[in-house]
Write an enzyme that holds these catalytic residues in place. Structure first.
Site, short mmCIF file in Angstrom:
data_model
loop_
_atom_site.label_atom_id
_atom_site.label_comp_id
_atom_site.label_asym_id
_atom_site.label_seq_id
_atom_site.Cartn_x
_atom_site.Cartn_y
_atom_site.Cartn_z
N LYS A 24 -22.12 1.34 18.00
CA LYS A 24 -21.78 0.12 18.31
C LYS A 24 -21.03 -0.59 17.12
CE LYS A 24 -24.89 -3.61 18.34
NZ LYS A 24 -24.56 -4.77 17.88
N CYS A 118 -28.93 -16.73 15.89
CA CYS A 118 -29.31 -15.99 17.22
C CYS A 118 -30.67 -15.92 16.89
CB CYS A 118 -28.78 -14.93 17.31
SG CYS A 118 -28.90 -13.56 15.73
N ARG A 123 -27.84 -17.05 10.15
CA ARG A 123 -26.54 -16.15 10.29
C ARG A 123 -25.27 -16.82 9.87
NH1 ARG A 123 -27.25 -11.35 14.41
NH2 ARG A 123 -25.85 -10.34 13.20
N ASP A 309 -32.01 -2.88 10.90
CA ASP A 309 -32.21 -2.62 12.21
C ASP A 309 -33.15 -1.67 12.83
OD1 ASP A 309 -28.41 -2.89 12.56
OD2 ASP A 309 -29.95 -4.43 12.42
N ARG A 402 -27.12 -4.28 25.14
CA ARG A 402 -26.06 -4.82 24.09
C ARG A 402 -25.48 -3.58 23.33
NH1 ARG A 402 -26.25 -10.30 21.27
NH2 ARG A 402 -24.38 -9.36 20.37
C1 EPZ Z 1 -24.60 -6.55 10.60
O1 EPZ Z 1 -24.41 -7.94 10.97
C2 EPZ Z 1 -24.84 -5.68 12.02
N1 EPZ Z 1 -24.05 -6.21 13.01
C3 EPZ Z 1 -26.35 -6.17 12.15
O2 EPZ Z 1 -26.68 -5.48 13.35
C4 EPZ Z 1 -27.07 -5.91 11.15
O3 EPZ Z 1 -28.47 -6.17 11.15
C5 EPZ Z 1 -26.63 -6.35 9.82
O4 EPZ Z 1 -25.21 -6.19 9.59
C6 EPZ Z 1 -27.42 -6.16 8.73
O5 EPZ Z 1 -27.34 -4.78 8.40
C7 EPZ Z 1 -22.56 -5.74 13.30
O6 EPZ Z 1 -22.32 -4.72 12.17
C8 EPZ Z 1 -22.06 -6.17 14.32
P1 EPZ Z 1 -24.77 -9.46 7.43
P2 EPZ Z 1 -23.87 -9.03 9.89
O7 EPZ Z 1 -23.52 -10.46 7.38
O8 EPZ Z 1 -22.67 -8.66 9.41
C9 EPZ Z 1 -26.52 -13.45 5.31
C10 EPZ Z 1 -27.58 -4.98 15.63
O9 EPZ Z 1 -28.96 -5.04 15.78
N2 EPZ Z 1 -24.97 -13.94 5.28
O10 EPZ Z 1 -24.76 -8.40 6.71
O11 EPZ Z 1 -23.60 -10.34 10.66
C11 EPZ Z 1 -26.97 -13.51 6.78
O12 EPZ Z 1 -27.50 -14.76 6.96
C12 EPZ Z 1 -27.03 -6.13 14.63
O13 EPZ Z 1 -26.94 -4.00 15.88
C13 EPZ Z 1 -24.65 -15.09 4.88
O14 EPZ Z 1 -25.47 -15.84 4.13
O15 EPZ Z 1 -25.16 -8.91 8.75
C14 EPZ Z 1 -28.14 -12.22 6.56
O16 EPZ Z 1 -29.47 -13.05 6.02
C15 EPZ Z 1 -27.95 -7.35 14.43
N3 EPZ Z 1 -23.38 -15.52 4.98
C16 EPZ Z 1 -27.46 -11.39 5.65
O17 EPZ Z 1 -26.38 -12.20 4.92
C17 EPZ Z 1 -22.45 -14.90 5.58
O18 EPZ Z 1 -21.07 -15.32 5.57
C18 EPZ Z 1 -26.93 -10.15 6.19
O19 EPZ Z 1 -26.00 -10.50 7.13
C19 EPZ Z 1 -22.74 -13.67 6.05
C20 EPZ Z 1 -24.01 -13.32 5.97
#
Ligand code: EPZ
Length: 424
Positions: A24, A118, A123, A309, A402
């Site tokens: 996904k 969420c 996020r 995850d 999802r």
């Molecule tokens: C991706 O989400 C995945 N989703 C998530 O999978 C996964 O848990 C996550 O990466 C971490 O591996 C997809 O790929 C669609 P991040 P993402 O940006 O990109 C902070 C699932 O279960 N952050 O790496 O949204 C954020 O708050 C989902 O399949 C900022 O501060 O995760 C978090 O604490 C859930 N500012 C950390 O980084 C930003 O601009 C990691 O978030 C972006 C992120």
């Protein structure tokens, strides 16, 4: 996908073969990447999960024509008619933010509803927006919408404050059509980034370094459609099945599973006493669970560390391990919600801040009625239901749908007593 509830009778050992679906979290950015080039794209091994249908809906709202059958998505992006990702879609799926970079790069403007937080955390998307500004975009946020404009993006050196996965993907896509060279430092290194980079290069982009902390992108004038691209296997689904088998004395052979993407997970499971044999060439992984798992210490980290995850799933597995385990969630500020539901089932877990301590000697798991709060928490409750005495009912399974394709069918096929009741 139908909401409703899952009914699981505990105590059966999963034995047999499971075929892993497409990822996904690789498919979603790939679908958004089609916005970068006009024409007909074909993407195969796309998992039939709710988030993919939501992404298809977003592409259609933007004016693309899309069909999805037999795990293949064809998308015609010739006649895109708008550059706004509306709130009602972004609400359903935060990853809609991945439309921003491609739309901005191709059309010089883009709008997307600000994704809310969420269950697992606030996020924010500040790193996405700072990066797009570094590429020359004017970014404004008003009435809950992000508005981005740029005549033509210009390559830049960008250092990410955190190796955000979708942030890296958004900026990599935007940079493919920017004038000049972009360097993304402290980039996320997840395999899904590498998959996206390979697809973009197949479209004519010039990207190197994906999978390392520094990604280089030479901008080009235009890209051509993806002819036939196969999405990589879902490492989180594979990891979920590995953990489920390890926790229930199971014996599973996973097919279409890339063991090289699960090094941290298989290392921890071996430490806990599971026997795991991987055959990278055949893309299979064999896992056998011991009579009882040993306790372990888990800390989530950006790839190649242990994935957030799979944190909830590992927590379920160690609830009956032979000792005290600890689980520290370092990526999201609120991703221990499954603990309450696990305690209802008799798991002995205490939480202090972002650390959970699981006392496997004090747990006595019994089937109960529990509610899933997010995608991966729902998978962890299935594992716990497989481990517990008696029957477990899980509601909130729209979260499960999802990201997991036919998970109850796959588990039933290896002997797990699991079924879906359509009443919600
Ligand atoms: C991706 O989400 C995945 N989703 C998530 O999978 C996964 O848990 C996550 O990466 C971490 O591996 C997809 O790929 C669609 P991040 P993402 O940006 O990109 C902070 C699932 O279960 N952050 O790496 O949204 C954020 O708050 C989902 O399949 C900022 O501060 O995760 C978090 O604490 C859930 N500012 C950390 O980084 C930003 O601009 C990691 O978030 C972006 C992120």
């Amino acid at each position: 996908m139908r909401p409703g509830r899952l009914i699981i009778k505990g105590g059966c050992r999963p034995v047999g073969k499971v075929e892993i679906s497409g990822a996904k979290n690789a498919a979603l950015p790939l679908l958004m990447a089609t916005l970068l080039a006009k024409g007909e794209h074909r993407i195969s091994n796309v998992p039939d999960v709710t988030d993919v249908h939501t992404a298809k809906k977003l592409l259609e709202v933007l004016g693309a024509k899309a069909t999805f059958s037999d795990q293949t998505m064809t998308i015609d992006t010739t006649a895109l008619s708008q550059t706004k990702a509306p709130d009602e879609i972004v609400r359903q799926m935060r990853a809609s933010i991945l439309a921003l970079g491609p739309l901005l790069a191709r059309f010089g403007e883009a709008e997307a509803a600000m994704p809310g937080g969420c269950a697992i955390g606030e996020r924010p998307v500040n790193i996405h927006l700072d990066g797009l500004s570094a590429l020359g975009a004017m970014i404004g946020v008003e009435k809950g919408y992000i508005r981005a404009k740029a005549n033509r993006l210009a390559g830049a050196r960008i250092r990410l404050d955190f190796p955000t996965v979708t942030g890296t993907e958004n900026l990599m896509m935007a940079a493919t059509l920017a004038r000049g060279k972009t360097i993304i430092e402290n980039a996320a290194q997840e395999p899904e980034i590498v998959d996206l980079s390979s697809a973009l290069n197949a479209m004519g982009a010039q990207i190197s370094g994906a999978g390392t902390e520094q990604i280089k992108i030479e901008g080009v004038r235009e890209l051509h459609p993806l002819q036939d691209y196969e999405v990589m296997g879902d490492r989180v689904e594979a990891g979920t099945f590995l953990i489920a088998a390890a926790a229930t004395r199971g014996d599973l052979l996973l097919e279409r599973a890339n063991s090289e993407y699960l090094i941290a997970t298989t290392a921890l499971l071996r430490q806990a006493g599971a026997v795991i044999e991987a055959d990278p060439a055949a893309r299979t992984i064999r896992v056998k669970g011991p009579e009882r798992l040993k306790s372990i210490h888990v800390v989530t980290a950006p790839y190649p560390g242990f994935p957030t995850d799979l944190q909830a799933q590992m927590m379920a597995a160690v609830t009956t391990a032979n000792g005290r385990s600890t689980i520290r969630e370092e990526i999201f500020e609120n991703r221990l919600m499954q603990v309450k539901e696990m305690q209802k089932m008799g798991a002995a877990i205490t939480v202090r801040g972002n650390m959970a301590e699981v006392n496997g000697l004090a747990s006595s798991l019994r089937g109960s009625e529990v509610r899933a709060m997010d995608l991966r928490a729902s998978a962890s409750l299935i594992i716990l239901g497989m481990m517990a005495e008696g029957t477990t009912e899980i509601t909130g399974i729209e979260h499960l749908d999802r990201g997991y394709e036919r998970i109850e069918q796959k588990l039933a096929a290896v002997g797990v007593d699991i079924s879906r009741l359509d009443i919600s």
